[in-house]
Design an enzyme around this catalytic site. Structure first.
Site, PDB file in Angstrom:
ATOM      1  N   ASP A  19     -11.069   3.363   4.496  1.00 46.77           N
ATOM      2  CA  ASP A  19     -11.529   1.972   4.458  1.00 46.77           C
ATOM      3  C   ASP A  19     -13.056   1.908   4.446  1.00 46.77           C
ATOM      4  OD1 ASP A  19      -9.847  -0.169   4.127  1.00 46.77           O
ATOM      5  OD2 ASP A  19      -9.114  -0.130   6.198  1.00 46.77           O
ATOM      6  N   LYS A  26       0.838  -1.208   0.000  1.00 43.60           N
ATOM      7  CA  LYS A  26       0.000   0.000   0.000  1.00 43.60           C
ATOM      8  C   LYS A  26       0.865   1.248   0.000  1.00 43.60           C
ATOM      9  CE  LYS A  26      -3.804  -2.412   2.229  1.00 43.60           C
ATOM     10  NZ  LYS A  26      -4.423  -2.867   3.475  1.00 43.60           N
ATOM     11  N   GLN A  53      -4.408  -1.332   9.659  1.00 39.27           N
ATOM     12  CA  GLN A  53      -4.382  -2.694   9.112  1.00 39.27           C
ATOM     13  C   GLN A  53      -4.975  -3.678  10.123  1.00 39.27           C
ATOM     14  OE1 GLN A  53      -3.229  -3.532   5.902  1.00 39.27           O
ATOM     15  NE2 GLN A  53      -4.087  -5.529   6.396  1.00 39.27           N
TER      16      GLN A  53
END
Ligand code: NDP
Length: 306
Positions: free
Chosen positions: A120, A53, A97
């Site tokens: 997200d 990422k 994460q």
């Protein structure tokens, strides 16, 4: 043979287009989209995801901020870091994460992220906005599935989509997005009876269960479009191999189009994270969000629902 939906190629083209949009944003408005990624602990798979990422954000010209915390981090320490990133004007998107260690409440961490930086799309405010059909930040993997489907099929209205899995990060949000596209949506899970018969009714079949190779060719309606979200590590002849939830060999004899694992949904998920970061940066600065990114990247009519 079915059409292979090549997520890797499409993601590369999308990231290139995003890179051009980021340059334009910097030249015209002096804005560099910034992505902050928080990694807790030393899970090898999470480390690889975070590295990918960060690397891809930098390649697209974005600023990347990485925070690595020890597995024994306290909830208070993690929330304090998120507060700091919420206030940091260089950061437009924050990603924590998952999974998190057991002493930390995942729900509280997600709620601590400022909704306009929640790239997200897991914050309850964004979940609610999406479920009610309002503009919001949308979870990356469901968005990746939707974009792949629109690229492959164009109009989705009226098609019967069966989503296997009802998690908050894939199955449920994808069902919302497909409803918004006027699909008829069936969501199945571990208590669903006669899964195979249900799958055989699907024009669109999305597998997101974490069950290696469960969906076989005889579960698939001839010509259906199959999106395999599953990422499963299986040991084979002394080494580890990545496989999806769909048995590719038998499914590809029947499906009209299918995503491979790896090289399908995975690469598109990261590209969607960058797309969300660009959206978040534009919104936070009151700059219009470029709405033709996908058609410029892929030369088709797909539009971004974010
Ligand atoms: P979860 O474990 O959170 O959810 C799995 C879902 O599948 C649950 O709803 C569960 O039902 C259902 N399920 C499990 N077994 C069966 C079964 N035998 N029959 C029917 N339904 C079943 O997983 P995630 O949603 O987080 O992830 C799913 C898969 O997608 C994993 O392989 C994961 O690695 C992958 N993934 C891939 C991403 C990508 O970028 N490509 C991103 C995120 C995830 P129930 O609710 O009843 O327990």
């Amino acid at each position: 043979m079915p059409a292979l939906i090549n997520g890797k190629t499409l993601a590369t083209r999308l990231r290139e287009e995003l890179g051009q949009q980021v340059s334009r944003l910097r030249e015209r408005h002096g804005i560099t989209p910034g992505l902050a990624v928080i990694l807790v602990g030393e899970d090898p798979a999470s480390q690889v995801y975070v590295r990918n990422k960060a690397t891809q954000a930098c390649e697209a010209g974005m600023a990347s901020f990485e925070s690595r915390l020890a597995n024994r981090v306290t909830q208070a320490e993690l929330l304090e870091l998120i507060k700091r990133l919420n206030r940091d004007p260089r950061v437009h998107g924050i990603l924590v994460q998952l999974p998190l260690p057991s002493q930390v409440s995942q729900a509280q961490v997600i709620r601590a992220i400022a909704p306009d930086k929640d790239i997200d799309g897991f914050h309850p405010l964004n979940v609610g906005l999406m479920a009610t059909g309002n503009p919001s930040l949308v979870p990356c993997t469901p968005l990746a599935c939707l974009l792949l489907l629109k690229h492959q099929l164009g109009e989705l209205s009226g098609r019967h989509a069966v989503v296997l899995g009802r998690s908050n990060i894939v199955g449920k949000p994808l069902a919302s997005l497909l409803l918004r596209e006027h699909c008829t949506v069936t969501v199945a899970h571990s208590r669903t009876d006669n899964l195979a018969a249900l799958c055989r009714q699907a024009d669109i079949l999305v597998a997101a269960m974490g069950r290696p190779g469960l969906v076989r060719g005889d579960w698939i309606k001839p010509g259906a479009t199959v999106i395999d979200v599953g990422i499963n590590r299986v040991a084979e002849e002394g080494r580890t191999r990545l496989v999806g939830d769909v048995d590719f060999a038998s499914a590809s004899q029947v499906a009209g189009a299918i995503t491979p694992v790896p090289g399908g949904v995975g690469p598109m998920t990261i590209a969607c994270l960058l797309l969300n970061t660009l959206h978040a940066a534009c919104r936070q600065h009151g700059v219009p969000v470029p709405d033709d990114i996908l058609s410029r990247a892929w030369g088709d009519a797909a539009t971004s629902p974010a």
